[in-house]
Design an enzyme around this catalytic site. Sequence first.
Site, PDB file in Angstrom:
ATOM      1  N   LYS A 225       0.860  -1.192   0.000  1.00 39.35           N
ATOM      2  CA  LYS A 225       0.000   0.000   0.000  1.00 39.35           C
ATOM      3  C   LYS A 225       0.891   1.235   0.000  1.00 39.35           C
ATOM      4  O   LYS A 225       1.754   1.389   0.871  1.00 39.35           O
ATOM      5  CB  LYS A 225      -0.861  -0.040   1.256  1.00 39.35           C
TER       6      LYS A 225
HETATM    7  C1  E4P Z   1      -8.312   1.472   4.144  1.00 37.84           C
HETATM    8  O1  E4P Z   1      -7.527   1.106   3.331  1.00 37.84           O
HETATM    9  C2  E4P Z   1      -8.244   2.791   4.785  1.00 37.84           C
HETATM   10  O2  E4P Z   1      -7.025   2.958   5.385  1.00 37.84           O
HETATM   11  C3  E4P Z   1      -9.375   2.951   5.761  1.00 37.84           C
HETATM   12  O3  E4P Z   1     -10.564   2.473   5.184  1.00 37.84           O
HETATM   13  C4  E4P Z   1      -9.525   4.351   6.287  1.00 37.84           C
HETATM   14  O4  E4P Z   1     -10.719   4.452   7.029  1.00 37.84           O
HETATM   15  P1  E4P Z   1     -11.007   5.686   8.004  1.00 37.84           P
HETATM   16  O5  E4P Z   1     -11.158   6.917   7.176  1.00 37.84           O
HETATM   17  O6  E4P Z   1     -12.272   5.313   8.696  1.00 37.84           O
HETATM   18  O7  E4P Z   1      -9.826   5.769   8.927  1.00 37.84           O
END
Ligand code: E4P
Length: 217
Positions: free
Chosen positions: A83
């Site tokens: 990522k």
């Molecule tokens: C997933 O890849 C993201 O990091 C995550 O969904 C972020 O979610 P949030 O905005 O609720 O922290």
Amino acid sequence: MKFFVDTAEIDAIAELNDLGMVDGVTTNPSLIKKSGRDILEVTKEICDLVSGPVSAEVVATDADAMIAEGRKLVEIAENIAVKVPLTWDGLKACKVLSGEGHMVNVTLCFSANQALLAAKAGATFISPFIGRLDDIALDGMELIEDIRTIYDNYGFETEVLAASIRSANHIQDCARVGADVITAPPAVIKSLANHPLTDKGLAAFLADIEAANIKIL
Ligand code: E4P
């Protein structure tokens, strides 16, 4: 539509995985911090549990360091998706790592133009954040629709991985507009089963079961 679980909590992943609800897992530095675990150790445990893609996020911000971290992360298991943030350096890292045959999830996407760049850089997944756009009174779901249209217009194979999901409605809307994947916290995925009429109907049936002393075993 594929369901990824947005957590680094092993027990929560295992519970949903046992039900066949887990097509993959996403983590991020905040989720790793919340788990209180070492990133490499917990990521390995998740990869041992789940056969689908497991996103593990780099911590560097320059392309060369991200590439080096990505190469280390993919050694954990075959199902690692590296990522990287949607920055110019992240796109460079995406191009190199995807060129080496690794899955790459480009995260922190907040515009359709960013998603277009990620697809051109060879991203396996683009992660547009719905909830964080809604938080600032913008329309997260409109972004999912725009990316879907643009990717379909040009046949990009990058999968739309709707992230920052906060509610059951977000998931239903993502399914309606054709997101390939949603990633959501375990509690939000479990909340899909809830309906007050199910609870009300079951209560009525249970009352009749007791009144009529209905038994099967
Ligand atoms: C997933 O890849 C993201 O990091 C995550 O969904 C972020 O979610 P949030 O905005 O609720 O922290």
